[in-house]
Design an enzyme around this catalytic site. Structure first.
Site, PDB file in Angstrom:
ATOM      1  N   GLY A   1     -25.341   0.503 -27.896  1.00 39.77           N
ATOM      2  CA  GLY A   1     -25.872   1.567 -28.723  1.00 39.77           C
ATOM      3  C   GLY A   1     -26.947   2.405 -28.050  1.00 39.77           C
ATOM      4  O   GLY A   1     -27.049   2.440 -26.829  1.00 39.77           O
TER       5      GLY A   1
ATOM      6  N   THR B   1     -29.421   0.769 -25.492  1.00 43.04           N
ATOM      7  CA  THR B   1     -28.790   0.454 -24.207  1.00 43.04           C
ATOM      8  C   THR B   1     -28.531   1.720 -23.408  1.00 43.04           C
ATOM      9  O   THR B   1     -28.834   1.800 -22.207  1.00 43.04           O
ATOM     10  CB  THR B   1     -27.472  -0.306 -24.435  1.00 43.04           C
ATOM     11  OG1 THR B   1     -27.740  -1.500 -25.184  1.00 43.04           O
ATOM     12  CG2 THR B   1     -26.812  -0.673 -23.119  1.00 43.04           C
ATOM     13  N   LEU B   2     -27.987   2.747 -24.068  1.00 36.70           N
ATOM     14  CA  LEU B   2     -27.726   4.012 -23.385  1.00 36.70           C
ATOM     15  C   LEU B   2     -29.011   4.637 -22.858  1.00 36.70           C
ATOM     16  O   LEU B   2     -29.061   5.125 -21.726  1.00 36.70           O
ATOM     17  CB  LEU B   2     -27.023   4.980 -24.340  1.00 36.70           C
ATOM     18  CG  LEU B   2     -25.579   4.647 -24.704  1.00 36.70           C
ATOM     19  CD1 LEU B   2     -25.150   5.443 -25.935  1.00 36.70           C
ATOM     20  CD2 LEU B   2     -24.648   4.936 -23.541  1.00 36.70           C
TER      21      LEU B   2
ATOM     22  N   THR C   1     -24.699  -3.466 -31.285  1.00 37.80           N
ATOM     23  CA  THR C   1     -23.377  -2.855 -31.396  1.00 37.80           C
ATOM     24  C   THR C   1     -22.317  -3.914 -31.645  1.00 37.80           C
ATOM     25  O   THR C   1     -21.428  -3.740 -32.493  1.00 37.80           O
ATOM     26  CB  THR C   1     -23.040  -2.069 -30.118  1.00 37.80           C
ATOM     27  OG1 THR C   1     -23.991  -1.015 -29.965  1.00 37.80           O
ATOM     28  CG2 THR C   1     -21.643  -1.480 -30.183  1.00 37.80           C
TER      29      THR C   1
ATOM     30  N   ALA D   1     -20.290   8.643 -28.691  1.00 41.33           N
ATOM     31  CA  ALA D   1     -19.728   9.562 -29.685  1.00 41.33           C
ATOM     32  C   ALA D   1     -20.828   9.918 -30.676  1.00 41.33           C
ATOM     33  O   ALA D   1     -21.646   9.072 -31.042  1.00 41.33           O
ATOM     34  CB  ALA D   1     -18.546   8.924 -30.408  1.00 41.33           C
TER      35      ALA D   1
ATOM     36  N   GLU E   1       1.234   3.745   2.101  1.00 41.95           N
ATOM     37  CA  GLU E   1       1.966   4.066   3.321  1.00 41.95           C
ATOM     38  C   GLU E   1       3.254   3.260   3.438  1.00 41.95           C
ATOM     39  O   GLU E   1       4.291   3.765   3.876  1.00 41.95           O
ATOM     40  CB  GLU E   1       1.084   3.809   4.552  1.00 41.95           C
ATOM     41  CG  GLU E   1      -0.167   4.669   4.590  1.00 41.95           C
ATOM     42  CD  GLU E   1      -1.373   3.970   3.981  1.00 41.95           C
ATOM     43  OE1 GLU E   1      -2.481   4.169   4.485  1.00 41.95           O
ATOM     44  OE2 GLU E   1      -1.197   3.226   2.972  1.00 41.95           O
TER      45      GLU E   1
ATOM     46  N   HIS F   1       0.829  -1.202   0.000  1.00 41.86           N
ATOM     47  CA  HIS F   1       0.000   0.000   0.000  1.00 41.86           C
ATOM     48  C   HIS F   1       0.868   1.258   0.000  1.00 41.86           C
ATOM     49  O   HIS F   1       2.085   1.202   0.176  1.00 41.86           O
ATOM     50  CB  HIS F   1      -0.931  -0.010   1.206  1.00 41.86           C
ATOM     51  CG  HIS F   1      -2.041  -1.014   1.102  1.00 41.86           C
ATOM     52  ND1 HIS F   1      -3.045  -1.108   2.034  1.00 41.86           N
ATOM     53  CD2 HIS F   1      -2.305  -1.965   0.164  1.00 41.86           C
ATOM     54  CE1 HIS F   1      -3.883  -2.071   1.682  1.00 41.86           C
ATOM     55  NE2 HIS F   1      -3.450  -2.604   0.556  1.00 41.86           N
TER      56      HIS F   1
ATOM     57  N   CYS G   1      -5.400   1.367   6.410  1.00 42.31           N
ATOM     58  CA  CYS G   1      -6.170   0.161   6.702  1.00 42.31           C
ATOM     59  C   CYS G   1      -5.798  -0.382   8.082  1.00 42.31           C
ATOM     60  O   CYS G   1      -4.697  -0.161   8.591  1.00 42.31           O
ATOM     61  CB  CYS G   1      -5.960  -0.892   5.620  1.00 42.31           C
ATOM     62  SG  CYS G   1      -4.256  -1.465   5.438  1.00 42.31           S
TER      63      CYS G   1
END
Length: 354
Positions: free
Chosen positions: A295, A298-299, A206, A157, A53, A51, A78
């Site tokens: 596609g 789904t979105l 898609t 996009a 630390e 980790h 932790c």
């Protein structure tokens, strides 16, 4: 104190270096300071490894200085034995003087126990320094721990007029590469998203029309889990999705089994709440972040359900003049706009995302 904020910013910068390598663990950075000078620093580099630390303390050349030191850490040390020993115990044994923490760890195995260990050992503990930025940095981890589901990012996009696909029928077109919307620089960002998130989900159309791979090619990094909802198992196994190169999950209504070391079928009920079933299954797989990459159907399903945290929309300067419209996201949720060459990138955050 302003000094505490400055050193915490360094912790965040270090933590970010672990992106894509530490999930489902959080990204954590740590800095060791004596007389306002950094004498050691480190970050969590890889899941299952040391980790932040530990790396920070080990980097200190003169260990005697630790007794005068303040250790800054972006997340509560932790307190339990896991793949590594407790970091709180290390700091106590190092006899540090002070510990400054951005966020309390929401993991029930920690959840204040690390802080209590430090305080019981007589170490001064300061909590909540730059805590909002700390939550944003580890928004995936906090979502996974607190909401018991992956952090969900919608990625899409579109053309300049807002079309997601040039074919209004939603079927495959010839020479599909001619209609790619993202430029080369934007593709690098997309592949970085793939490397930094645990899983990518797309719709069956898609996969069929784009023959997508959903792997990392433009940068160095791990491949995400790829997932699809193929209700009736109609996708042919000749597609890239079934090439066996990375873990792949096929959500469907007919079959549930592990077909191979890389291919898993998960049966869900189509009658109600199928999105929640997918999310619940991915949570049980340990997926802390999910990118939904289309596609449109789904979105839109994720948007309609409100089951999303972040949306990243790439807008090209390409004109389609026809096609399938991209789902509309409430403009009031837009948080930022940036440019990569001629591609605009708009980022949205759902209410209470982090």
């Amino acid at each position: 104190m302003q000094t505490d904020k400055i050193f915490m910013q360094r912790c965040f910068a270090l933590a970010q270096k672990g992106a894509g390598s530490v999930a489902p663990n959080p990204m954590v950075g740590a800095v060791v300071v004596v007389d306002n000078q950094i004498i050691g620093e480190g970050y969590h580099k890889q899941f299952g490894k040391a980790h932040a630390e530990v790396n920070a303390v080990n980097s200190v050349e003169n260990k005697e200085l630790l007794q005068q030191a303040t250790v800054y850490v972006s997340l509560e040390p932790c307190s339990h034995y896991g793949k590594t020993p407790p970091c709180a115990e290390l700091l106590i044994n190092s006899k540090i003087k002070r510990c400054v923490i951005a966020n309390t760890d929401p993991n029930p195995k920690v959840a204040g126990k690390g802080i209590q260990m430090l305080q019981d050992a007589g170490i001064e503990v300061v909590c909540g320094v730059e805590k909002e930025q700390g939550r944003y940095l580890n928004r995936r981890f906090f979502c996974f721990q607190e909401k018991k589901r992956p952090y969900i990012i919608l990625k899409t996009a579109q053309s300049l007029e807002g079309y997601i696909d040039i074919n209004p029928e939603g079927t495959a077109v010839k020479d599909r590469q001619k209609y790619w919307l993202t430029n080369d620089a934007a593709k690098v960002l997309v592949h970085r998203m793939r490397a930094e998130n645990d899983a990518f989900l797309v719709g069956a159309n898609t996969v069929l029309n784009d023959d997508c791979q959903l792997n990392v090619r433009y940068i160095q990094g791990r491949n995400p889990i790829r997932a699809v909802y193929d209700r009736d198992l109609n996708l042919p196994h000749s597609l890239n999705f079934f090439d066996g190169t990375q873990k792949t999950i096929i959500f469907n209504n007919l079959r549930g089994e592990k077909a191979s070391s890389s291919l898993q079928y998960v049966k869900i009920n189509n009658q109600s709440g199928y999105l929640q079933q997918i999310i619940d299954s991915l949570y049980l797989e340990g997926v802390s972040s999910l990118v939904v990459e289309g596609g449109r159907k789904t979105l839109q399903a994720f948007l309609d359900s409100g089951l999303w945290d972040e949306a990243v929309v790439f807008t090209s300067n390409v004109l389609f003049n026809k096609g399938i419209k991209n789902p509309v996201i409430d403009s009031r949720l837009k948080a930022s706009t940036s440019w990569v060459s001629d591609n605009r990138i708009d980022i949205y955050y759902n209410d209470n995302a982090f």
